[in-house]
Design a protein around this motif. Structure first.
Motif, PDB file in Angstrom:
ATOM      1  N   LEU A 138       0.832  -1.205   0.000  1.00  0.00           N
ATOM      2  CA  LEU A 138       0.000   0.000   0.000  1.00  0.00           C
ATOM      3  C   LEU A 138       0.866   1.255   0.000  1.00  0.00           C
ATOM      4  CD1 LEU A 138      -2.813   1.337   0.292  1.00  0.00           C
ATOM      5  CD2 LEU A 138      -2.478   1.207   2.771  1.00  0.00           C
ATOM      6  N   LEU A 139       1.879   1.309   0.845  1.00  0.00           N
ATOM      7  CA  LEU A 139       2.756   2.476   0.890  1.00  0.00           C
ATOM      8  C   LEU A 139       3.467   2.678  -0.437  1.00  0.00           C
ATOM      9  CD1 LEU A 139       4.383   2.064   4.432  1.00  0.00           C
ATOM     10  CD2 LEU A 139       2.332   3.359   3.803  1.00  0.00           C
ATOM     11  N   ASN A 140       3.895   1.584  -1.047  1.00  0.00           N
ATOM     12  CA  ASN A 140       4.572   1.670  -2.338  1.00  0.00           C
ATOM     13  C   ASN A 140       3.647   2.252  -3.403  1.00  0.00           C
ATOM     14  OD1 ASN A 140       6.871   1.079  -4.085  1.00  0.00           O
ATOM     15  ND2 ASN A 140       5.582  -0.531  -4.965  1.00  0.00           N
ATOM     16  N   ALA A 141       2.395   1.805  -3.416  1.00  0.00           N
ATOM     17  CA  ALA A 141       1.440   2.302  -4.399  1.00  0.00           C
ATOM     18  C   ALA A 141       1.165   3.787  -4.206  1.00  0.00           C
ATOM     19  CB  ALA A 141       0.142   1.504  -4.313  1.00  0.00           C
ATOM     20  N   ARG A 165      12.026   6.770  -1.329  1.00  0.00           N
ATOM     21  CA  ARG A 165      12.520   8.029  -0.792  1.00  0.00           C
ATOM     22  C   ARG A 165      11.392   8.904  -0.252  1.00  0.00           C
ATOM     23  NH1 ARG A 165      16.680  11.029  -4.598  1.00  0.00           N
ATOM     24  NH2 ARG A 165      16.769  12.282  -2.680  1.00  0.00           N
ATOM     25  N   THR A 166      10.178   8.713  -0.759  1.00  0.00           N
ATOM     26  CA  THR A 166       9.056   9.521  -0.279  1.00  0.00           C
ATOM     27  C   THR A 166       8.695   9.161   1.159  1.00  0.00           C
ATOM     28  OG1 THR A 166       8.201   9.616  -2.540  1.00  0.00           O
ATOM     29  CG2 THR A 166       6.678  10.237  -0.797  1.00  0.00           C
ATOM     30  N   ILE A 167       8.907   7.908   1.565  1.00  0.00           N
ATOM     31  CA  ILE A 167       8.618   7.506   2.939  1.00  0.00           C
ATOM     32  C   ILE A 167       9.712   8.061   3.843  1.00  0.00           C
ATOM     33  CG2 ILE A 167       8.221   5.587   4.510  1.00  0.00           C
ATOM     34  CD1 ILE A 167       7.457   3.871   2.122  1.00  0.00           C
ATOM     35  N   VAL A 168       9.335   8.955   4.750  1.00  0.00           N
ATOM     36  CA  VAL A 168      10.352   9.575   5.598  1.00  0.00           C
ATOM     37  C   VAL A 168      10.878   8.567   6.614  1.00  0.00           C
ATOM     38  CG1 VAL A 168       9.394  11.891   5.343  1.00  0.00           C
ATOM     39  CG2 VAL A 168       8.600  10.455   7.217  1.00  0.00           C
TER      40      VAL A 168
END
Length: 449
Positions: free
Chosen positions: A220-223, A256-259
């Motif tokens: 889900l986070l990847n999407a 990289r978007t996931i802090v």
């Protein structure tokens, strides 16, 4: 035009539901007002998690009820309405409607029923609590973007058996939102200007388990990262101990978007206390997992929360918690005193800890954490961090770095006579550190547009 006043109490999960109610009211033609005296409809999205939160909700409802005009409608929505509706009715006799946690999509129906005098119970109060009678749509568009940031709720309810927690009694078991609906909402929020999305749930790492898709959070986070154009930060909150998988750690490190930030509420550090709490009691798992996280994410900011004064907590157990905090070196820490909640196993457990001792232990733990927090902040001095600007106060632009979640963590203070635009991200060189906040210098020519 008819108007509504909507006040949200409690956690960010309530805020998401309030945003949904607001959009439904706006779509129906109601205008929003910040002045309850000017509103035709008064809505309070209540919190019932702790006794103090319950009393705050009751006090707000009583005050609004006391000043309510004869043609105004007062609705108590959310957790307290679901959990203690009868008490609201008894203590706030001028409330007109109760709207439960899973019925917020029916806010317009309730308002129009009340305003039209069509109370199907034939009484002065209309109640929509419990599960909806009709299957509800997955999501409602909502405004939801404040100062470049928005919450994204991926599930509701909880399956954890924590002895101190009342949430399952009024939220019910885990209900994960459909994958596609969450991604679509993330896209919409990013398109509406969100630079940061904050993923929330009672237990975010349990997402999908009720659908037979355990450990589906990484996908889900990847999407979301791949689909939400313009999104700069994706922040994960409320990760349950034991559910932080190797796949999740790998996804956090590769996107990289996931802090590099994780909120993992551990509640205690002594195995005997954790066992009574009905929480995972293996400190070895925690230290091993934290080691994996920090190895994969060298810049990780780790947040946790703890409860002191749980029934039976001895001085030795509390010292074990202090030792655990010193060992792990959390970047951010919240400490609460145990609150006995009716209906929970811990409410009438033997060996309740006196209130004064609970508060003394809370202060001791926070005092122990302060030098740790200061040292973790001092390690940022000299770094250039992107900062999401949220306002201007007393000669300082005020914002947050990736290391700080809104409302619960620290701030980055940027001195200067000219305010930087709210919702913008700009690079800031950190010059000094306090126990909870950072101070830095902005490079205006490098502002990220």
């Amino acid at each position: 035009m008819l108007t509504y006043y909507l006040l949200t109490l409690g956690c960010p999960k309530n805020q998401v539901d309030s945003e949904g109610m607001a959009m439904l009211m706006l779509q129906r033609g109601y205008g929003s007002t910040a002045n309850p005296d000017q509103a035709d409809v008064l809505i309070v999205n209540t919190c019932g998690f702790l006794e103090a939160a319950k009393e705050e909700s009751i006090a707000v409802l009583r005050d609004l009820g006391k000043h309510k005009r004869h043609n105004q409608v007062l609705i108590a929505a959310g957790c307290l309405a679901q959990r203690n509706g009868a008490e609201i009715v008894r203590r706030v006799p001028r409330v007109d409607g109760l709207l439960g946690t899973r019925r917020w999509l029916e806010i317009v129906q309730m308002v129009e029923t009340l305003r039209g005098g069509r109370n199907r119970r034939g009484q002065g109060r209309y109640e929509l609590v419990g599960d909806p009678e009709i299957p509800q749509p997955d999501a409602t568009p909502r405004p939801g973007v404040v100062a470049g940031s928005a919450y994204l709720k991926i599930s509701d309810g909880c399956n954890a058996p924590c002895a101190f927690c009342s949430i399952p009694s009024f939220k019910g078991g885990l209900r994960s939102r459909p994958f596609a609906g969450i991604v679509a909402e993330a896209e919409a929020l990013a398109a509406a200007g969100a630079r940061e999305l904050i993923v929330i749930a009672q237990d975010s790492t349990d997402y999908g388990r009720d659908r037979g898709e355990a450990n589906s959070l990484p996908a889900l986070l990847n999407a979301i990262c791949n689909r939400a154009a313009g999104l700069r930060w994706l922040r994960l909150m409320y990760a349950y101990p034991g559910h932080v998988s190797d796949e999740l750690i790998e996804m956090m490190a590769s996107q990289r978007t996931i802090v590099p930030y994780l909120d993992m509420p551990l509640q205690h550090g002594h195995p005997d206390t954790l066992a009574r709490m009905k929480r995972p009691s293996s400190s070895q798992w925690v230290t091993k997992t934290v080691g994996k996280l920090r190895s994969a994410l060298p810049d990780l900011a780790l947040r946790s929360t703890f409860i002191v004064g749980f029934p039976g907590e001895t001085e030795a157990e509390f010292q074990g918690l202090l030792d655990f905090v010193h060992e792990v070196q959390f970047d951010k820490l919240g400490v609460f005193t145990f609150s006995p909640e009716p209906g929970t196993p811990a409410f009438d457990m033997p060996n309740q800890v006196p209130a004064a001792l609970k508060e003394e232990r809370r202060q001791r733990l926070m005092t122990a954490q302060q030098p740790i927090s200061l040292a973790r902040n001092q390690a940022q001095v000299g770094r250039v961090l992107d900062v999401l600007i949220e306002g201007f106060d007393n000669g300082y632009s005020v914002g947050r770095s990736y290391r700080d979640a809104p409302e619960v963590d620290g701030l980055v203070l940027v001195p200067g006579a000219r305010p930087h635009p709210v919702g913008e991200m700009l690079p800031v060189r950190i010059n000094s550190a306090l126990e909870y906040d950072l101070v830095g210098e902005a490079f205006a020519e490098l502002v990220l547009r």
